[in-house]
Motif scaffolding. Structure first.
Motif, PDB file in Angstrom:
ATOM      1  N   ALA A 157       2.641 -24.042  -2.885  1.00 29.73           N
ATOM      2  CA  ALA A 157       2.591 -23.101  -4.012  1.00 29.73           C
ATOM      3  C   ALA A 157       1.187 -22.539  -4.172  1.00 29.73           C
ATOM      4  CB  ALA A 157       3.034 -23.795  -5.298  1.00 29.73           C
ATOM      5  N   ALA A 158       0.180 -23.392  -3.960  1.00 29.99           N
ATOM      6  CA  ALA A 158      -1.204 -22.921  -4.045  1.00 29.99           C
ATOM      7  C   ALA A 158      -1.436 -21.785  -3.047  1.00 29.99           C
ATOM      8  CB  ALA A 158      -2.169 -24.070  -3.781  1.00 29.99           C
ATOM      9  N   GLU A 159      -1.018 -21.997  -1.817  1.00 29.34           N
ATOM     10  CA  GLU A 159      -1.201 -20.966  -0.792  1.00 29.34           C
ATOM     11  C   GLU A 159      -0.422 -19.701  -1.134  1.00 29.34           C
ATOM     12  OE1 GLU A 159      -0.618 -20.178   4.029  1.00 29.34           O
ATOM     13  OE2 GLU A 159      -0.155 -22.154   3.170  1.00 29.34           O
ATOM     14  N   GLU A 160       0.799 -19.867  -1.600  1.00 27.73           N
ATOM     15  CA  GLU A 160       1.632 -18.714  -1.942  1.00 27.73           C
ATOM     16  C   GLU A 160       0.943 -17.827  -2.971  1.00 27.73           C
ATOM     17  OE1 GLU A 160       5.781 -17.705  -4.364  1.00 27.73           O
ATOM     18  OE2 GLU A 160       5.333 -19.785  -3.786  1.00 27.73           O
ATOM     19  N   TYR A 161       0.447 -18.440  -4.046  1.00 25.02           N
ATOM     20  CA  TYR A 161      -0.136 -17.640  -5.121  1.00 25.02           C
ATOM     21  C   TYR A 161      -1.541 -17.142  -4.789  1.00 25.02           C
ATOM     22  CZ  TYR A 161       3.773 -18.196  -8.254  1.00 25.02           C
ATOM     23  OH  TYR A 161       5.020 -18.114  -8.820  1.00 25.02           O
ATOM     24  N   VAL A 162      -2.286 -17.895  -4.018  1.00 20.97           N
ATOM     25  CA  VAL A 162      -3.599 -17.400  -3.596  1.00 20.97           C
ATOM     26  C   VAL A 162      -3.430 -16.176  -2.706  1.00 20.97           C
ATOM     27  CG1 VAL A 162      -5.611 -17.929  -2.161  1.00 20.97           C
ATOM     28  CG2 VAL A 162      -4.842 -19.573  -3.883  1.00 20.97           C
ATOM     29  N   ARG A 163      -2.514 -16.254  -1.761  1.00 25.13           N
ATOM     30  CA  ARG A 163      -2.265 -15.094  -0.901  1.00 25.13           C
ATOM     31  C   ARG A 163      -1.758 -13.902  -1.718  1.00 25.13           C
ATOM     32  NH1 ARG A 163      -2.149 -15.640   4.585  1.00 25.13           N
ATOM     33  NH2 ARG A 163      -2.276 -17.754   5.475  1.00 25.13           N
ATOM     34  N   LYS A 164      -0.873 -14.175  -2.689  1.00 22.18           N
ATOM     35  CA  LYS A 164      -0.331 -13.104  -3.518  1.00 22.18           C
ATOM     36  C   LYS A 164      -1.437 -12.462  -4.352  1.00 22.18           C
ATOM     37  CE  LYS A 164       3.767 -13.652  -5.153  1.00 22.18           C
ATOM     38  NZ  LYS A 164       4.974 -14.054  -5.936  1.00 22.18           N
ATOM     39  N   ALA A 165      -2.331 -13.275  -4.870  1.00 23.81           N
ATOM     40  CA  ALA A 165      -3.442 -12.752  -5.672  1.00 23.81           C
ATOM     41  C   ALA A 165      -4.333 -11.848  -4.832  1.00 23.81           C
ATOM     42  CB  ALA A 165      -4.255 -13.909  -6.251  1.00 23.81           C
ATOM     43  N   ILE A 166      -4.655 -12.299  -3.640  1.00 23.68           N
ATOM     44  CA  ILE A 166      -5.539 -11.525  -2.768  1.00 23.68           C
ATOM     45  C   ILE A 166      -4.893 -10.206  -2.368  1.00 23.68           C
ATOM     46  CG2 ILE A 166      -6.683 -11.494  -0.519  1.00 23.68           C
ATOM     47  CD1 ILE A 166      -6.996 -14.574  -0.822  1.00 23.68           C
ATOM     48  N   SER A 167      -3.624 -10.263  -1.998  1.00 19.85           N
ATOM     49  CA  SER A 167      -2.940  -9.022  -1.589  1.00 19.85           C
ATOM     50  C   SER A 167      -2.755  -8.077  -2.771  1.00 19.85           C
ATOM     51  CB  SER A 167      -1.583  -9.348  -0.956  1.00 19.85           C
ATOM     52  OG  SER A 167      -0.707  -9.939  -1.906  1.00 19.85           O
ATOM     53  N   GLY A 168      -2.626  -8.639  -3.985  1.00 23.97           N
ATOM     54  CA  GLY A 168      -2.457  -7.803  -5.179  1.00 23.97           C
ATOM     55  C   GLY A 168      -3.738  -7.123  -5.614  1.00 23.97           C
ATOM     56  N   GLY A 169      -4.879  -7.696  -5.217  1.00 20.98           N
ATOM     57  CA  GLY A 169      -6.166  -7.076  -5.551  1.00 20.98           C
ATOM     58  C   GLY A 169      -6.910  -7.819  -6.636  1.00 20.98           C
ATOM     59  N   VAL A 170      -7.907  -8.611  -6.257  1.00 20.41           N
ATOM     60  CA  VAL A 170      -8.737  -9.343  -7.211  1.00 20.41           C
ATOM     61  C   VAL A 170      -9.993  -8.529  -7.521  1.00 20.41           C
ATOM     62  CG1 VAL A 170      -7.868 -11.598  -6.481  1.00 20.41           C
ATOM     63  CG2 VAL A 170      -9.847 -10.606  -5.303  1.00 20.41           C
ATOM     64  N   MET A 171     -10.877  -9.088  -8.332  1.00 19.77           N
ATOM     65  CA  MET A 171     -12.114  -8.398  -8.684  1.00 19.77           C
ATOM     66  C   MET A 171     -12.883  -8.007  -7.425  1.00 19.77           C
ATOM     67  SD  MET A 171     -13.547 -10.597 -11.933  1.00 19.77           S
ATOM     68  CE  MET A 171     -12.500 -10.922 -13.363  1.00 19.77           C
ATOM     69  N   GLN A 172     -13.420  -6.799  -7.429  1.00 21.85           N
ATOM     70  CA  GLN A 172     -14.100  -6.265  -6.263  1.00 21.85           C
ATOM     71  C   GLN A 172     -15.601  -6.118  -6.435  1.00 21.85           C
ATOM     72  OE1 GLN A 172     -12.378  -5.507  -3.291  1.00 21.85           O
ATOM     73  NE2 GLN A 172     -10.819  -6.668  -4.419  1.00 21.85           N
ATOM     74  N   SER A 173     -16.068  -6.177  -7.683  1.00 24.81           N
ATOM     75  CA  SER A 173     -17.485  -5.922  -7.929  1.00 24.81           C
ATOM     76  C   SER A 173     -17.906  -6.464  -9.283  1.00 24.81           C
ATOM     77  CB  SER A 173     -17.769  -4.418  -7.877  1.00 24.81           C
ATOM     78  OG  SER A 173     -17.197  -3.773  -9.007  1.00 24.81           O
TER      79      SER A 173
END
Length: 527
Positions: free
Chosen positions: A230-246
């Motif tokens: 589940a950790a991997e699933e949501y981390v990957r989902k967060a990254i693909s969804g777009g986290v803070m960039q700057s």
């Protein structure tokens, strides 16, 4: 300035309505009709929830004297209130203060906002943003206590649930992650937002989406000890969804120094109670030897932002000398006025003046912002994600980005301080990412930097991250009256009032989770 003016208005608005509810009331009283006096303005209720979630009341003690002390940021020689660094019985029940502040105020208000906008097609942004904010306030609560009232919390008026059940932390986390996922997808830049009532992003839906995904990254990583898939699933989902960039994506609330209703509550606590300049270095709180030594040993240019000797707090013109790295000195943690003699013979008032305090004109200024989540934190988590193979990016680059972002945050604080690019590069040269030294050495470097970055910004988050990762490696204190067997607590205990006013739900929670002790681990903190 428009944001600041509105914050002052909102605080006055709610104070005038008598919206503040006593901390010691039970759930039955907390769940009465919030609209009894007048019809509240939804934007104001949202603003109020943000403003009160900044440790603007008694809950500041949990952030500082408990979590901050356990993480060996701060220490004091008092053996009554300074419980977090000595692990002693909390006779003043400081441990309950987040609970007693959150449910009657900022949780209650955000629940009310959601109740009012749900199902309104043109208000989907308000609904989504409120859900994202609700996750923030609830994840902080469950991380501190474990199982808590969640699905039934603050539903007395609408559903007659005056004694809410405690949800399991596993269920709470599953729901929070789902909430972030759904809410981020609902955001629509073409629809109405809270506008200036949104003190964090001023209605910028793109930034709220990045905040939602960045929190998903944080909470997904929290599962690494209990549910790696589940950790991997949501981390990957967060990254693909777009986290803070700057740097511009940081989730924060600005403060001012000219109004008691809008100063930084944590800073005010240091100014008024724990490190008052009028005490001339004899106040009861200091920065720890653990923290000061870590920064001094690594020639960390953040140290003048964080600390100073008392003379600089009393007279800011002296800061260049009193905040210089070479003169900083941390106080050993876990001692009282008597036992400190064991490590510093002859210790007295004059010796106390030699130890570093928070820099009240920089990071602990009353106008310092409240940071809910920073871009630096996101980069450190992305570095870990790369180590785990959950991203095809370079862990060393994310590490360097995190350190750089942390140091660039100096410009957020009063005092016109900045850390030069040269100083940042020198630090990274002296403290590089330990490529080739193994995953544990790399994890230690990442999360020691996380700990440094969270100093006086979010000790609660530092405490959660330490419990998950074990970094930095802190040596527990062993004060003679400690009640944990000389180990750092793994959670805070529930308020005494819950045993009396919500007995059945309380008993069910401790039967399921374990004894209501500081040594009982929360669900995600598995051994």
């Amino acid at each position: 300035m428009e944001t600041i003016k509105k914050l002052m208005f909102v605080a006055s608005f709610f104070l005038g309505l008598g919206f503040l509810i006593s901390c010691d009331q039970g759930f039955e009283e907390l769940n009465t009709n919030p609209n009894a006096l007048s019809e509240p303005v939804i934007e104001n209720m949202f603003s109020y929830s943000i403003a009160r979630a900044t440790f603007s009341g008694g809950d500041v003690v949990v952030e500082t004297l408990w979590c901050g002390a356990m993480m060996q940021y701060y220490t004091g020689l008092d053996n009554v209130e300074w419980t977090g660094d000595k692990y002693i019985e909390d006779i003043t029940e400081h441990n309950a203060r987040v609970w007693n502040q959150a449910y009657p105020t900022y949780i209650k208000n955000i629940q009310e906002v959601i109740q009012r906008v749900e199902g309104e097609p043109e208000l989907t942004n308000l609904y989504a943003i409120a859900r994202i904010w609700r996750v923030f306030v609830f994840h902080r609560m469950t991380d501190i206590y474990g199982d808590i009232p969640y699905s039934q919390a603050n539903k007395g008026f609408y559903e007659n649930k005056y004694k809410p059940e405690y949800d399991t932390q596993s269920a709470i986390y599953a729901d929070m992650l789902n909430e972030l996922d759904e809410a981020a997808q609902l955001l629509d830049p073409a629809k109405e937002t809270f506008g200036s009532g949104d003190f964090i992003y001023n209605g910028d839906t793109a930034k709220w989406k990045r905040f939602a995904n960045s929190m998903m990254l944080r909470l997904g990583m929290r599962l690494t000890k209990v549910d790696l898939a589940a950790a991997e699933e949501y981390v990957r989902k967060a990254i693909s969804g777009g986290v803070m960039q700057s740097y511009g994506d940081i989730a924060l609330l600005e403060h001012t120094d000219d109004a008691s209703i809008n100063h930084n509550g944590i800073s005010n606590f240091w100014w008024v109670k724990e490190m008052a300049p009028s005490q001339e270095g004899t106040s009861r709180s200091k920065i720890t030897k653990t923290f000061i030594d870590e920064l001094k040993n690594n020639n960390d240019p953040r140290l003048p932002l964080y600390s100073t000797l008392w003379e600089g707090n009393a007279d800011p013109s002296l800061l260049p000398q009193s905040s210089a790295l070479e003169v900083q000195k941390g106080l050993p943690t876990g001692y009282d006025y008597s036992t400190i003699q064991e490590v510093i013979p002859g210790f007295g008032t004059e010796e106390l003046k030699e130890f570093s305090e928070l820099n009240l004109h920089r990071i602990a200024h009353r106008a310092a912002p409240t940071i809910f989540q920073s871009y630096a934190e996101v980069e450190f988590l992305l570095s870990e994600a790369s180590l785990r193979g959950w991203s095809n990016t370079d862990a060393a680059i994310h590490y360097a980005n995190g350190v750089t972002a942390s140091m660039e945050m100096a410009t957020l604080y009063p005092g016109d301080m900045s850390i030069s690019e040269t100083a940042i590069n020198d630090y990274l040269t002296e403290n590089p990412f330990p490529t080739g030294e193994g995953v544990e050495a790399q994890m230690e470097r990442i999360h020691t930097e996380m700990w440094i970055n969270l100093f006086n910004r979010s000790a609660i988050e530092a405490y959660s991250n330490w419990r998950r990762t074990g970094y930095p490696q802190l040596t527990p204190t062993n004060y003679n009256r400690n009640i944990t067997g000389g180990t750092i607590p793994r959670r805070l205990i529930y308020p005494e009032s819950e045993k009396i006013q919500n007995t059945e739900a309380y008993n069910a929670a401790i039967q399921r989770q374990g004894p209501d002790l500081y040594t009982t681990r929360v669900w995600w903190d598995a051994e």
